[in-house]
Design a protein around this motif. Structure first.
Motif, PDB file in Angstrom:
ATOM      1  N   LEU A 155      -2.857   9.830   4.894  1.00  0.00           N
ATOM      2  CA  LEU A 155      -1.566   9.216   4.332  1.00  0.00           C
ATOM      3  C   LEU A 155      -0.739   9.922   2.987  1.00  0.00           C
ATOM      4  O   LEU A 155       0.278   9.972   3.074  1.00  0.00           O
ATOM      5  N   GLU A 156      -1.711  10.953   2.574  1.00  0.00           N
ATOM      6  CA  GLU A 156      -1.265  11.586   1.432  1.00  0.00           C
ATOM      7  C   GLU A 156      -0.164  12.670   1.887  1.00  0.00           C
ATOM      8  O   GLU A 156       0.440  13.247   1.066  1.00  0.00           O
ATOM      9  N   GLU A 157      -0.555  12.976   3.303  1.00  0.00           N
ATOM     10  CA  GLU A 157       0.234  14.182   3.782  1.00  0.00           C
ATOM     11  C   GLU A 157       1.508  13.989   4.236  1.00  0.00           C
ATOM     12  O   GLU A 157       2.278  14.756   4.331  1.00  0.00           O
ATOM     13  N   VAL A 158       1.555  12.470   4.872  1.00  0.00           N
ATOM     14  CA  VAL A 158       3.142  12.434   5.343  1.00  0.00           C
ATOM     15  C   VAL A 158       4.234  12.350   4.603  1.00  0.00           C
ATOM     16  O   VAL A 158       3.816  12.227   3.150  1.00  0.00           O
ATOM     17  N   ASP A 159       5.505  12.462   5.096  1.00  0.00           N
ATOM     18  CA  ASP A 159       6.659  12.493   4.125  1.00  0.00           C
ATOM     19  C   ASP A 159       6.860  10.854   3.628  1.00  0.00           C
ATOM     20  O   ASP A 159       7.327  10.724   2.442  1.00  0.00           O
ATOM     21  N   PHE A 160       6.616  10.010   4.493  1.00  0.00           N
ATOM     22  CA  PHE A 160       7.026   8.700   3.965  1.00  0.00           C
ATOM     23  C   PHE A 160       5.889   7.688   4.772  1.00  0.00           C
ATOM     24  O   PHE A 160       5.457   7.741   5.808  1.00  0.00           O
ATOM     25  N   ILE A 161       5.366   6.651   3.933  1.00  0.00           N
ATOM     26  CA  ILE A 161       4.859   5.487   4.337  1.00  0.00           C
ATOM     27  C   ILE A 161       5.520   4.369   4.372  1.00  0.00           C
ATOM     28  O   ILE A 161       6.129   3.947   3.318  1.00  0.00           O
ATOM     29  N   VAL A 162       5.588   3.649   5.399  1.00  0.00           N
ATOM     30  CA  VAL A 162       6.502   2.458   5.583  1.00  0.00           C
ATOM     31  C   VAL A 162       5.383   1.318   5.717  1.00  0.00           C
ATOM     32  O   VAL A 162       4.753   1.288   6.704  1.00  0.00           O
ATOM     33  N   SER A 163       5.548   0.113   4.971  1.00  0.00           N
ATOM     34  CA  SER A 163       4.809  -1.050   5.011  1.00  0.00           C
ATOM     35  C   SER A 163       5.501  -1.882   5.755  1.00  0.00           C
ATOM     36  O   SER A 163       6.856  -2.596   5.270  1.00  0.00           O
ATOM     37  N   ASN A 164       5.077  -2.565   6.822  1.00  0.00           N
ATOM     38  CA  ASN A 164       5.765  -3.604   7.719  1.00  0.00           C
ATOM     39  C   ASN A 164       5.240  -5.049   7.197  1.00  0.00           C
ATOM     40  O   ASN A 164       4.111  -5.322   7.398  1.00  0.00           O
ATOM     41  N   GLY A 165       6.099  -5.336   6.252  1.00  0.00           N
ATOM     42  CA  GLY A 165       5.959  -6.548   5.444  1.00  0.00           C
ATOM     43  C   GLY A 165       5.217  -5.998   4.092  1.00  0.00           C
ATOM     44  O   GLY A 165       4.635  -4.903   3.979  1.00  0.00           O
ATOM     45  N   GLU A 166       5.206  -7.004   3.253  1.00  0.00           N
ATOM     46  CA  GLU A 166       4.730  -6.667   1.907  1.00  0.00           C
ATOM     47  C   GLU A 166       3.341  -6.271   1.849  1.00  0.00           C
ATOM     48  O   GLU A 166       2.314  -6.918   2.458  1.00  0.00           O
ATOM     49  N   PRO A 167       3.035  -4.963   1.171  1.00  0.00           N
ATOM     50  CA  PRO A 167       1.752  -4.510   1.245  1.00  0.00           C
ATOM     51  C   PRO A 167       0.573  -5.217   0.368  1.00  0.00           C
ATOM     52  O   PRO A 167       1.010  -5.873  -0.626  1.00  0.00           O
ATOM     53  N   GLY A 168      -0.607  -5.253   1.039  1.00  0.00           N
ATOM     54  CA  GLY A 168      -1.503  -5.881   0.184  1.00  0.00           C
ATOM     55  C   GLY A 168      -2.472  -5.006  -0.545  1.00  0.00           C
ATOM     56  O   GLY A 168      -2.153  -3.618  -0.595  1.00  0.00           O
ATOM     57  N   ASP A 169      -3.461  -5.313  -1.102  1.00  0.00           N
ATOM     58  CA  ASP A 169      -4.478  -4.642  -1.522  1.00  0.00           C
ATOM     59  C   ASP A 169      -5.180  -3.573  -0.623  1.00  0.00           C
ATOM     60  O   ASP A 169      -5.823  -2.541  -1.144  1.00  0.00           O
ATOM     61  N   GLY A 170      -5.044  -3.765   0.547  1.00  0.00           N
ATOM     62  CA  GLY A 170      -5.477  -2.801   1.693  1.00  0.00           C
ATOM     63  C   GLY A 170      -4.662  -1.443   1.931  1.00  0.00           C
ATOM     64  O   GLY A 170      -4.919  -0.584   2.593  1.00  0.00           O
ATOM     65  N   LEU A 171      -3.508  -1.238   0.796  1.00  0.00           N
ATOM     66  CA  LEU A 171      -2.849  -0.161   1.101  1.00  0.00           C
ATOM     67  C   LEU A 171      -2.808   0.561  -0.132  1.00  0.00           C
ATOM     68  O   LEU A 171      -1.559   0.181  -1.096  1.00  0.00           O
ATOM     69  N   PRO A 172      -3.515   1.535  -0.697  1.00  0.00           N
ATOM     70  CA  PRO A 172      -3.612   2.115  -2.043  1.00  0.00           C
ATOM     71  C   PRO A 172      -2.724   3.232  -2.275  1.00  0.00           C
ATOM     72  O   PRO A 172      -2.811   4.008  -3.162  1.00  0.00           O
ATOM     73  N   TYR A 173      -1.626   3.203  -1.236  1.00  0.00           N
ATOM     74  CA  TYR A 173      -0.465   4.237  -1.587  1.00  0.00           C
ATOM     75  C   TYR A 173       0.820   3.515  -1.672  1.00  0.00           C
ATOM     76  O   TYR A 173       1.136   2.381  -1.055  1.00  0.00           O
ATOM     77  N   ASP A 174       1.611   4.355  -2.383  1.00  0.00           N
ATOM     78  CA  ASP A 174       3.366   3.912  -2.455  1.00  0.00           C
ATOM     79  C   ASP A 174       3.915   3.894  -1.077  1.00  0.00           C
ATOM     80  O   ASP A 174       3.406   4.738  -0.248  1.00  0.00           O
ATOM     81  N   SER A 175       4.728   2.840  -0.794  1.00  0.00           N
ATOM     82  CA  SER A 175       5.169   2.595   0.500  1.00  0.00           C
ATOM     83  C   SER A 175       6.626   2.057   0.506  1.00  0.00           C
ATOM     84  O   SER A 175       7.235   1.611  -0.689  1.00  0.00           O
ATOM     85  N   VAL A 176       7.436   2.151   1.401  1.00  0.00           N
ATOM     86  CA  VAL A 176       8.737   1.700   1.740  1.00  0.00           C
ATOM     87  C   VAL A 176       8.467   0.570   2.384  1.00  0.00           C
ATOM     88  O   VAL A 176       8.018   0.312   3.319  1.00  0.00           O
TER      89      VAL A 176
END
Length: 333
Positions: A183-204
């Motif tokens: 996930l550090e390599e992709v251009d964008f991370i999109v979170s489907n719904g509010e991200p919880g603690d299980g997503l340690p990366y910034d997301s849209v």
């Protein structure tokens, strides 16, 4: 197994060596394939994930198509066609194609977006078909993050905000196709719904907003704000049925839950329930049910739309490197 992945069951520790091996083999495969990537003559946007199963990619694909069309682009969509088997490939998906041949998600995208959609296990062949048969100036790949033969100008990874990355391990010890570091390599991370603690990366943040209930038989549409449904059977053959059931409850509907496996091929008996309650399902499931030998007038699906920040669209357009046609036309004026 899926429950164990997302609750970090301790017994999965015995599978850690296999998970590590899977991760290393994936890295080796990627490095080998990327040496022979094919570059399409138009920008390619890949919408994928690193989790096994669905995370909400297709609603994002539909949103991207609609937004790009509004800017004057002529997008097309390619997909593997998971869950379908065609007599020959590439297969162009139209409203008359059976989901058994093209897969449920490509058929849903074709019906909603009204743009050319082609399926082929070989994404390069699918892209080639679109460019040969249509005047597409940008191609969106629904899934295919790990299809490294196809060069991509933009990579978007979608993560289920509720479930995150599970225990963070690769198959079979966890739900990941590639390590979380991908996930550090992709251009964008999109979170489907509010991200919880299980997503340690910034997301849209992407929210799925219910729009209306649509009758499978007649096409009648009922706005969710004017819904007459108080009690219904809820049917979901998706990766995370709980999300769909919760959405119906938030609309004030008392439901009887009927979860099925993701991409389930429905038969008439699956939807015959006691009593006269209406049946509400997902749009992805609905495209597989129009041919069933049951009273279709009792079947409805919930139509949803993705909501994302305007700044996200602007960033994606900047990344593909070509000016929106409508912007260019207005500048010419």
């Amino acid at each position: 197994m899926v429950r164990a992945w997302y609750t970090d069951a301790s017994w999965l520790n015995v599978l850690n060596p296999l998970g590590h091996l899977y991760e290393q083999l994936g890295r080796w495969r990627r490095s080998r394939i990327e040496k022979h990537q094919w570059h399409a003559p138009v920008p390619v946007i890949v919408v994928g994930n690193i989790n096994v199963g669905g995370t909400g990619k297709s609603p994002l694909v539909i949103w991207l198509v609609e937004q790009l069309k509004s800017l004057g682009f002529s997008p097309g969509v390619v997909s593997r066609g998971y869950g379908g088997v065609a007599a020959e490939y590439p297969l162009e998906v139209t409203e008359s194609v059976d989901a058994k041949h093209c897969g449920d998600e490509p058929l849903m995208i074709a019906k909603r977006s009204l743009v050319p959609v082609a399926v082929d296990p070989d994404r390069i062949a699918a892209v080639g078909h679109l460019l040969d048969q249509h005047d597409c100036d940008v191609v969106i790949s629904d899934d295919g993050l790990q299809h490294y033969r196809l060069f991509r100008d933009v990579e978007i990874a979608v993560v289920d905000g509720q479930r995150g990355l599970g225990n963070g391990r690769c198959l079979p010890a966890g739900p990941l196709r590639e390590s979380a570091e991908r996930l550090e390599e992709v251009d964008f991370i999109v979170s489907n719904g509010e991200p919880g603690d299980g997503l340690p990366y910034d997301s849209v943040l992407m929210n799925l907003e219910p729009l209306s209930f649509v009758n499978i038989d007649t096409g009648e549409r009922v706005d969710v704000d004017q819904s007459r449904f108080e009690h219904a059977h809820a049917v979901a053959g998706i990766a995370n049925p709980t999300r769909f059931f919760e959405a119906l409850r938030k609309l004030g509907i008392q439901i009887e839950e009927h979860p099925f496996a993701d991409h389930h091929q429905f038969e008439s008996g699956d939807l015959r329930f006691e009593g006269a309650l209406p049946v509400i399902m997902t749009e992805k499931d609905a495209v597989k049910c129009g041919h069933l030998d049951i009273d279709l007038s009792a079947l409805w699906y919930l139509e949803v739309t993705a909501r994302l920040p305007d700044s996200f669209l602007e960033s994606v357009v900047d990344k593909i490197g070509i000016h929106p046609p409508l912007t260019m036309a207005s500048n010419d004026d």
